[in-house]
Scaffold this motif. Structure first.
Motif: not given
Length: 226
Positions: A52-69
């Protein structure tokens, strides 16, 4: 509210689900605060689990790389995403998210300005389970495709309606914005989206785009809190 379509691709959603569907789900009341605990009935993934920690970190990285967000939230801090599941009969009654949150395993706190739900189940996998947000224009029901996300003010009363069949899996997180004033944040989002659209128009003079960029960044300087 701002909808971000395909924040995760279908392949990414499937990879997340392959891991989440193997997890043992904890009682979601354990992480509810105050009055929210009395209206919360769901399962939540163990945030201390290595997968779960790994998924959390993956998603955090994705959020930081999503221009619209980034454009919509202008995030200063993002709470580590949590993964939840609603099975038949489970729901989360009307509540408001905590205004101040402590970031897990740190002494840091953040203000919740915007909340985000990322849907990880397809709409036909469950019945009910709509995210219902009270707004000045009435209640808005949100049920999106897997991989789509919705951003909405943390100050709003909202609920997850009872799931009558199937399972609803999602990720949730909260953001402290650089711009605490919601109307100004919306204005900046609309301005930035217009700038991005004009960038693709070869008939727009560079000087005009520079002028808009000048206005945009100076507004951020005037209204940001860091």
């Amino acid at each position: 509210m701002v909808v971000i379509e395909q924040l995760l691709s279908k392949q990414e959603v499937q990879a997340y689900r392959d891991i989440l569907d193997k997890q043992a789900w904890q009682d979601g009341k354990q992480t509810a605060m105050g009055m929210a605990a009395s209206v919360k009935s769901n399962g939540q993934a163990d945030a201390s689990n290595s997968a779960i920690k790994a998924l959390t970190n993956q998603l955090l990285a994705k959020l930081g790389a999503t221009p619209k967000l980034i454009s919509a939230a202008l995030p200063h801090r993002i709470f580590p995403p949590c993964f939840n599941r609603y099975s038949q009969g489970e729901h989360y009654g009307f509540h408001v998210d905590a205004a101040i949150m402590r970031i897990p395993n740190t002494n840091d706190v953040m203000r919740s300005d915007m909340s985000m739900t990322l849907f990880l189940s397809e709409q036909d996998e469950y019945q009910g389970g709509e995210l219902i947000i009270k707004t000045d224009f009435g209640q808005q029901k949100v049920k999106l495709n897997a991989g789509d996300a919705v951003l909405y003010p943390s100050s709003s009363l909202h609920q997850v309606s009872p799931v009558s069949q199937g399972k609803r899996v999602a990720a949730i997180t909260w953001m402290q914005s650089l711009i605490p004033d919601a109307p100004m944040r919306e204005t900046l989002f609309n301005l930035d989206q217009s700038i991005q659209a004009l960038l693709s128009n070869p008939n727009i003079a560079r000087e005009e785009l520079d002028r808009l960029h000048h206005v945009y960044h100076n507004l951020i300087r005037q209204h940001s809190q860091v």
